[in-house]
Design an enzyme around this catalytic site. Structure first.
Site, PDB file in Angstrom:
ATOM      1  N   HIS A 124      -4.493 -33.225 -51.675  1.00 23.03           N
ATOM      2  CA  HIS A 124      -5.771 -32.253 -51.370  1.00 23.03           C
ATOM      3  C   HIS A 124      -5.483 -31.414 -52.736  1.00 23.03           C
ATOM      4  O   HIS A 124      -4.549 -31.403 -53.211  1.00 23.03           O
ATOM      5  CB  HIS A 124      -4.772 -32.422 -50.399  1.00 23.03           C
ATOM      6  CG  HIS A 124      -5.917 -30.992 -49.489  1.00 23.03           C
ATOM      7  ND1 HIS A 124      -6.169 -29.572 -49.860  1.00 23.03           N
ATOM      8  CD2 HIS A 124      -7.017 -31.597 -48.277  1.00 23.03           C
ATOM      9  CE1 HIS A 124      -7.575 -29.035 -49.211  1.00 23.03           C
ATOM     10  NE2 HIS A 124      -7.703 -30.021 -48.036  1.00 23.03           N
ATOM     11  N   ASP A 220       3.391 -31.958 -48.273  1.00 25.32           N
ATOM     12  CA  ASP A 220       2.725 -31.377 -47.622  1.00 25.32           C
ATOM     13  C   ASP A 220       2.051 -32.311 -46.588  1.00 25.32           C
ATOM     14  O   ASP A 220       1.611 -33.262 -46.541  1.00 25.32           O
ATOM     15  CB  ASP A 220       1.095 -31.381 -49.369  1.00 25.32           C
ATOM     16  CG  ASP A 220      -0.084 -31.300 -47.642  1.00 25.32           C
ATOM     17  OD1 ASP A 220      -0.066 -30.796 -46.667  1.00 25.32           O
ATOM     18  OD2 ASP A 220      -0.966 -31.210 -48.332  1.00 25.32           O
ATOM     19  N   GLN A 223      -1.238 -33.712 -43.101  1.00 30.15           N
ATOM     20  CA  GLN A 223      -2.518 -34.638 -42.250  1.00 30.15           C
ATOM     21  C   GLN A 223      -0.963 -35.567 -41.357  1.00 30.15           C
ATOM     22  O   GLN A 223      -1.218 -37.091 -40.983  1.00 30.15           O
ATOM     23  CB  GLN A 223      -2.779 -35.765 -43.207  1.00 30.15           C
ATOM     24  CG  GLN A 223      -3.987 -34.967 -43.488  1.00 30.15           C
ATOM     25  CD  GLN A 223      -5.008 -35.128 -43.384  1.00 30.15           C
ATOM     26  OE1 GLN A 223      -5.539 -35.087 -41.643  1.00 30.15           O
ATOM     27  NE2 GLN A 223      -5.999 -34.141 -42.870  1.00 30.15           N
ATOM     28  N   LYS A 246      -4.800 -28.655 -37.375  1.00 28.12           N
ATOM     29  CA  LYS A 246      -4.964 -29.728 -36.830  1.00 28.12           C
ATOM     30  C   LYS A 246      -3.880 -30.238 -36.240  1.00 28.12           C
ATOM     31  O   LYS A 246      -3.735 -31.733 -36.385  1.00 28.12           O
ATOM     32  CB  LYS A 246      -4.270 -30.541 -38.797  1.00 28.12           C
ATOM     33  CG  LYS A 246      -5.572 -30.096 -39.793  1.00 28.12           C
ATOM     34  CD  LYS A 246      -5.516 -30.539 -41.183  1.00 28.12           C
ATOM     35  CE  LYS A 246      -5.590 -29.830 -42.209  1.00 28.12           C
ATOM     36  NZ  LYS A 246      -7.300 -30.358 -42.699  1.00 28.12           N
ATOM     37  N   CYS A 385     -12.095 -32.549 -50.804  1.00 29.58           N
ATOM     38  CA  CYS A 385     -10.759 -31.455 -51.141  1.00 29.58           C
ATOM     39  C   CYS A 385      -9.386 -32.564 -51.935  1.00 29.58           C
ATOM     40  O   CYS A 385      -8.997 -31.999 -52.387  1.00 29.58           O
ATOM     41  CB  CYS A 385     -10.322 -30.928 -50.125  1.00 29.58           C
ATOM     42  SG  CYS A 385     -11.223 -29.561 -49.830  1.00 29.58           S
TER      43      CYS A 385
HETATM   44  N1  PMP Z   1      -2.918 -30.897 -47.191  1.00 32.66           N
HETATM   45  C1  PMP Z   1      -3.535 -31.881 -46.597  1.00 32.66           C
HETATM   46  C2  PMP Z   1      -3.241 -33.011 -46.663  1.00 32.66           C
HETATM   47  C3  PMP Z   1      -5.204 -31.479 -45.720  1.00 32.66           C
HETATM   48  O1  PMP Z   1      -5.705 -32.046 -45.332  1.00 32.66           O
HETATM   49  C4  PMP Z   1      -5.428 -29.909 -45.468  1.00 32.66           C
HETATM   50  C5  PMP Z   1      -6.763 -29.424 -44.954  1.00 32.66           C
HETATM   51  N2  PMP Z   1      -8.051 -30.499 -45.414  1.00 32.66           N
HETATM   52  C6  PMP Z   1      -4.688 -28.965 -46.755  1.00 32.66           C
HETATM   53  C7  PMP Z   1      -3.635 -28.930 -47.033  1.00 32.66           C
HETATM   54  C8  PMP Z   1      -4.847 -27.466 -46.278  1.00 32.66           C
HETATM   55  O2  PMP Z   1      -4.470 -26.957 -44.876  1.00 32.66           O
HETATM   56  P1  PMP Z   1      -5.013 -25.773 -44.969  1.00 32.66           P
HETATM   57  O3  PMP Z   1      -7.000 -25.927 -45.345  1.00 32.66           O
HETATM   58  O4  PMP Z   1      -5.345 -25.407 -43.503  1.00 32.66           O
HETATM   59  O5  PMP Z   1      -4.352 -24.690 -45.311  1.00 32.66           O
END
Ligand code: PMP
Length: 429
Positions: A124, A220, A223, A246, A385
């Site tokens: 991401h 990270d 997910q 999430k 993203c």
């Molecule tokens: N990493 C991953 C794999 C994600 O799916 C997301 C959220 N789409 C993020 C980071 C970022 O999370 P946040 O916007 O809650 O900081």
């Protein structure tokens, strides 16, 4: 209430009872953000109505209670991810802030010009851009760990990418597009072996690597934490980040786990109230201990209480039920998609969760998503993203269905029915 049966979960989520475009809502966008069970909403309400006060500074009853309740949630998070102690848990506003914290509080202090950071093609933007920014500021090099055709990361490629200049491997536990579950323990083992070899080389006087920083491993987990039991000690990573929203908790909450000795040696990147022992305009500032020195300012107290309620709820459902249920639904989606003409599914990893990306022929993902919305079905469309991953597959956008514990086989049947219909409509368009 004690245990919660998976069959009952959906009824605990008030928002899921609504209609969209005169159809019962089918929410298949939980990877973007999950809905909240009533208990979380009630906890937030209750905190504002009956318990609200700021934390840390107060000697009065409400403040002392709020402080103690917030620290209880820190302990809950510690158990949720199998950390050794609650001092390894930093509250952040989300995964994004947690990763930026590591970049600034660890990277800026420990990395040197010419050092290398390995990031994967499936990550991401939140786990790419902070490293690019740091690389730009400190003249570091980013090395790209490629994604294989079936949507996996090969361990052999990692072995080739690791060098004497590597200081960090930053990778997602689960891809937010392909649903791939990466082999975190195996990656940690490779990094450990690499570090041991470097240390041996250093002690035998080889090639000036003696004062090299060890390679650190950041995962990270944004997910991952809602789908399976995570145990950071078993995974063997140095840093682990995730977002509260999430995992059925409120927005604006997140967590950074960092191994105790690492966190002790990191420098704060944001200064302000709550993170100090003493401030003197002439002699300077003495900082608070970790993890509190990484939590400058008034924290998201209410959100943290809500996160505590979300983790309690999850515990009562239990990951055994959740994974069996979600796996069943994932297989249903995959099988149905394979039987719809023109559908191209991205990612065929053996180990995966219910995050499923696809396109319908040459039709833009946005059109498919807009059509599904008419049926009351919410999916995600776009680059998710993860622009580098879109480039990897040579597309601008994908459709993404993402499952949560509250989805049902009825949701999947509705999705499949609508998709078949859309496929026919678009075919004739
Ligand atoms: N990493 C991953 C794999 C994600 O799916 C997301 C959220 N789409 C993020 C980071 C970022 O999370 P946040 O916007 O809650 O900081």
């Amino acid at each position: 209430r004690h245990g919660i049966s998976i069959a009952q979960v959906k009824s605990d989520f008030p928002l899921l009872k609504q209609h969209v475009n005169e159809k019962p809502l089918v929410y298949l966008d939980s990877a973007a953000s999950a809905q909240k069970p009533l208990e979380v909403i009630e906890r937030i309400n209750d905190f504002y109505q009956n318990e609200y006060a700021s934390v840390h500074r107060g000697v009065h009853h409400l403040s002392a209670e709020a402080t103690s309740n917030m620290e209880t949630v820190r302990q809950q998070v510690c158990q949720f991810i199998g950390a050794s102690q609650r001092e390894e848990i930093v509250f952040t506003s989300g995964t994004t802030e947690a990763i930026n914290l590591v970049a600034n509080s660890y990277g800026r202090i420990n990395f040197k010009s010419g050092d290398e950071i390995i990031v994967s093609e499936m990550d991401h933007h939140a786990n790419i851009v902070p490293w690019q920014m740091l690389a730009e500021a400190m003249q570091l090099n980013i090395k790209v760990w490629p994604v294989s055709d079936n949507g996996e990361l090969s361990l052999d490629s990692l072995v080739c990418l690791l060098s004497e200049r590597t200081v960090l491997v930053a990778v997602c536990h689960v891809s937010n597009v392909l649903g791939t579950v990466n082999p975190i323990r195996a990656i940690a083992d490779i990094i450990d072996r690499h570090n041991t070899a470097l240390e041996r080389g250093a002690s035998s006087g080889d090639s000036g690597v003696s004062n090299r920083a060890r390679v650190r491993f950041l995962v990270d987990g944004a997910q991952a934490v809602m789908h399976q039991k995570v145990d950071v000690k078993q995974l063997g990573c140095d840093f682990y980040a995730f977002s509260g929203h999430k995992v059925y908790g409120p927005t604006g909450t997140g967590v950074l786990y960092a191994k105790h000795d690492l966190l002790q040696n990191m420098q704060p990147w944001q200064g302000g109230g709550s993170m100090i022992q003493s401030v003197d305009l002439y002699k300077g500032t003495e900082f608070n201990a970790a993890p509190w020195l990484f939590e400058a300012g008034t924290p998201n107290i209410t959100g943290i209480m809500g996160l505590g309620a979300a983790l309690r709820y999850l515990k009562r459902v239990g990951f055994e039920q959740i994974s069996v249920h979600e796996n069943k639904l994932t297989q249903m989606v995959l099988e149905a998609l394979r039987n719809i003409p023109e559908v191209c599914i991205y990612g065929h990893a053996e180990s995966r969760v219910g995050v499923i990306a696809f396109n319908l022929g040459k039709h833009h993902a946005f059109d498919v998503g807009a059509f599904l919305d008419r049926y009351g079905i919410a999916i995600r469309t776009g680059h998710h993203c993860a622009m580098p991953l879109m480039q990897r597959y040579g597309v601008k956008a994908m459709c993404r269905v993402s499952l949560a514990m509250y989805n049902t086989s009825d949701d999947i049947a509705k999705l499949v029915h609508a998709l078949r219909h859309i496929q026919k409509l678009l075919q004739n368009a």
